[in-house]
Design an enzyme around this catalytic site. Sequence first.
Site, PDB file in Angstrom:
ATOM      1  N   CYS A 264     -33.761   1.025  19.561  1.00 48.47           N
ATOM      2  CA  CYS A 264     -34.810   0.158  18.646  1.00 48.47           C
ATOM      3  C   CYS A 264     -34.796   0.491  17.051  1.00 48.47           C
ATOM      4  CB  CYS A 264     -36.207   0.522  18.878  1.00 48.47           C
ATOM      5  SG  CYS A 264     -36.705   0.175  20.498  1.00 48.47           S
TER       6      CYS A 264
ATOM      7  N   GLY B 268     -30.356  -2.330  17.496  1.00 50.47           N
ATOM      8  CA  GLY B 268     -30.852  -3.348  18.733  1.00 50.47           C
ATOM      9  C   GLY B 268     -30.514  -4.625  18.252  1.00 50.47           C
TER      10      GLY B 268
ATOM     11  N   ASN C 196     -40.134   3.012  18.396  1.00 52.29           N
ATOM     12  CA  ASN C 196     -38.853   3.414  18.617  1.00 52.29           C
ATOM     13  C   ASN C 196     -38.854   4.678  19.369  1.00 52.29           C
ATOM     14  OD1 ASN C 196     -36.163   4.738  16.689  1.00 52.29           O
ATOM     15  ND2 ASN C 196     -36.228   3.855  18.397  1.00 52.29           N
ATOM     16  N   GLY C 197     -38.280   4.777  20.466  1.00 56.21           N
ATOM     17  CA  GLY C 197     -38.495   5.651  21.382  1.00 56.21           C
ATOM     18  C   GLY C 197     -38.694   5.583  22.743  1.00 56.21           C
TER      19      GLY C 197
ATOM     20  N   CYS D 162     -32.714  14.244  17.853  1.00 52.12           N
ATOM     21  CA  CYS D 162     -31.659  13.796  18.550  1.00 52.12           C
ATOM     22  C   CYS D 162     -30.421  14.053  17.872  1.00 52.12           C
ATOM     23  CB  CYS D 162     -31.895  12.318  18.734  1.00 52.12           C
ATOM     24  SG  CYS D 162     -30.270  11.467  19.458  1.00 52.12           S
TER      25      CYS D 162
ATOM     26  N   TYR E 282     -23.442   9.343  16.684  1.00 54.05           N
ATOM     27  CA  TYR E 282     -23.091   7.938  16.775  1.00 54.05           C
ATOM     28  C   TYR E 282     -24.051   6.759  16.402  1.00 54.05           C
ATOM     29  CZ  TYR E 282     -22.303   3.542  19.412  1.00 54.05           C
ATOM     30  OH  TYR E 282     -22.070   2.210  19.801  1.00 54.05           O
TER      31      TYR E 282
ATOM     32  N   SER F  90     -16.474   3.641  15.108  1.00 50.51           N
ATOM     33  CA  SER F  90     -17.561   4.402  15.137  1.00 50.51           C
ATOM     34  C   SER F  90     -16.682   5.876  14.918  1.00 50.51           C
ATOM     35  CB  SER F  90     -18.470   4.635  16.126  1.00 50.51           C
ATOM     36  OG  SER F  90     -18.022   4.467  17.576  1.00 50.51           O
TER      37      SER F  90
ATOM     38  N   ASP G 215     -12.590   9.370  19.494  1.00 52.08           N
ATOM     39  CA  ASP G 215     -13.566   8.653  19.863  1.00 52.08           C
ATOM     40  C   ASP G 215     -14.838   9.378  19.618  1.00 52.08           C
ATOM     41  OD1 ASP G 215     -15.102   6.376  20.451  1.00 52.08           O
ATOM     42  OD2 ASP G 215     -14.001   6.152  22.251  1.00 52.08           O
ATOM     43  N   ASP G 216     -15.902   8.872  19.533  1.00 53.80           N
ATOM     44  CA  ASP G 216     -17.052   9.363  19.603  1.00 53.80           C
ATOM     45  C   ASP G 216     -17.801   9.935  20.616  1.00 53.80           C
ATOM     46  OD1 ASP G 216     -19.094   7.176  20.571  1.00 53.80           O
ATOM     47  OD2 ASP G 216     -18.148   6.138  18.933  1.00 53.80           O
TER      48      ASP G 216
ATOM     49  N   CYS H 218     -30.310   9.793  28.748  1.00 52.54           N
ATOM     50  CA  CYS H 218     -31.219   9.993  27.813  1.00 52.54           C
ATOM     51  C   CYS H 218     -32.489   9.441  28.375  1.00 52.54           C
ATOM     52  CB  CYS H 218     -30.935   9.448  26.466  1.00 52.54           C
ATOM     53  SG  CYS H 218     -32.175   9.523  25.287  1.00 52.54           S
TER      54      CYS H 218
ATOM     55  N   CYS I  31     -32.369  18.119  20.001  1.00 53.78           N
ATOM     56  CA  CYS I  31     -32.287  17.466  21.329  1.00 53.78           C
ATOM     57  C   CYS I  31     -30.858  17.440  21.771  1.00 53.78           C
ATOM     58  CB  CYS I  31     -33.129  16.243  21.698  1.00 53.78           C
ATOM     59  SG  CYS I  31     -32.948  15.635  23.304  1.00 53.78           S
TER      60      CYS I  31
ATOM     61  N   CYS J  43     -28.522  14.969  26.872  1.00 48.23           N
ATOM     62  CA  CYS J  43     -27.621  14.137  27.424  1.00 48.23           C
ATOM     63  C   CYS J  43     -26.185  14.905  27.670  1.00 48.23           C
ATOM     64  CB  CYS J  43     -27.256  12.927  26.633  1.00 48.23           C
ATOM     65  SG  CYS J  43     -27.113  13.059  24.877  1.00 48.23           S
TER      66      CYS J  43
HETATM   67  S1  SF4 Z   1     -30.625  13.094  25.328  1.00 44.39           S
HETATM   68 FE1  SF4 Z   1     -29.018  12.867  23.880  1.00 44.39          FE
HETATM   69  S2  SF4 Z   1     -29.271  10.669  22.966  1.00 44.39           S
HETATM   70 FE2  SF4 Z   1     -31.182  11.339  23.935  1.00 44.39          FE
HETATM   71  S3  SF4 Z   1     -32.532  12.138  22.369  1.00 44.39           S
HETATM   72 FE3  SF4 Z   1     -31.478  13.665  23.379  1.00 44.39          FE
HETATM   73  S4  SF4 Z   1     -29.606  13.940  22.137  1.00 44.39           S
HETATM   74 FE4  SF4 Z   1     -30.424  11.880  21.717  1.00 44.39          FE
END
Ligand code: SF4
Length: 493
Positions: free
Chosen positions: A25, A51, A130-131, A264, A270, A311, A373-374, A410, A467, A470
Amino acid sequence: MPPSHPFDTSYLRDGDDEDKLREECGIFGVIGVVDAANFVALGLHALQHRGQEAGGIVSHDAQQGFQSARRFGYVRDNFTSQKVMETLPGPLAIGHVRYSTTGSKGQTAIRDVQPFFGEFAMGGAAIAHNGNITNANSLRRELIERGSIFQSSSDSECIIHLMARSLQRTIPERMEDALRRVEGAFSVVAMTRTKLIGVRDPLGVRPLVLGRVGDGWTLSSETCALDIIGAEFIREIAPGEMVVITDKGVESHFPFRPQKPRFCIFEHVYFSRPDSILGGRSVYETREAIGRELAKEAPVEADLVCPVPDSGTPAAIGYSLQSGIPYAMGIIRNQYMGRTFIEPTEQIRNMGVRLKLNVNRALIQGKRVILVDDSVVRGTTSRKIKEMILDAGAAEVHFRIASPPTAWPCFYGVDTPQREKLLAATMSEEEMREHLQVDSLRFISLDGLYRAVGEAKGRNSKQPQYCDACFSGEYPVEPADQIESGFEMKAAE
Ligand code: SF4
């Protein structure tokens, strides 16, 4: 939503060829300007990368009250007509662009498209989120048991129902009450008849920034959307902060228990646009720094450094600058994939990646190529790109990836495949190299990524600064709904 056309590459996102994590989003709001909805439409257009499935705008005007328009498809196709924009008058408006959120993929109805609207005793309020709410299932169950009637399948509607049940007197107070019950990641832009409200969750997982436009104010997921309306970037909304903006100015509150921020880290890699500013630094510069770090960590002898467009481009430039190996555009992206009028055929659908990317044969032939690549998600696109490069006569193919292996889904507002479908969840780096059949494959380390985003000492493993779930499997907020449906967290080390 089904593809409207075989060349409409949005259909690739759920197929084998779509191989990226997707931000779900983008949000934008404006107060204190004439025809605020026009500014919101432009802002959403600049946030379209966050989005592309649907978008909506709500506005308020003293005479006509709240008005809304919600549509499937691109902002440019829906919110450029005078006929639509005339239905959204007033000096205050908010908007939202989305991919489908967790739980509603592939079956989105227009009622799931935000902003959501609620009528309360003290007046109406619209909200765009968003989230992802990680305890939405239990909240929804509780609210339904207590009589709430949900209109959509979206988690975000819980916020409106929680507000309706609050006993507080004002809408901002009710919103505080509601958001205290919500777990997970949220950046919210909301409006009443006279107020524009912005909130970030206590960890600040998703971005939100404040800007000044003429005598008015604006809130946006990213700074690139401020630029398009000529707004001045004032500051990021702080993690855990609520701002309430009226014609008297900006009031700031901190309604949540303070926590260490966990923004994040993938926004740097990305999701955000390279012309946005995050943490006081351009996203482009950070991505270039990631490429430099990658070149230090994973050097290889080669003739060319080529990005996987678009990207991978800043990281490839960084890799080239650091390594001294020439940068070249070995793969060209077709910028006009969205709309053509060729009849659908199965053969066209099967072209997959080749619809979007083509190899610059003359450049590649006989060369040892580093492809930057990212990320690698399922690995399907990486494999096809490698085949295209080898078909074009490359002597060697070396993949360099500007993020660590994506081994965990995620749950904070990003569209990720199930864990089993993530290549890095089931394979080691060497197994991935074999699977992709490339001469070498290296990912930036988690510490290297932290250094590139400005943490000189790398990741603080006791208290990570971002965070990075992932990559690390360490979730800053327990994904309660997912655990309830069988998701297994990483075992404690
Ligand atoms: S899990 Fe990965 S994509 Fe999701 S908020 Fe955390 S760092 Fe970002």
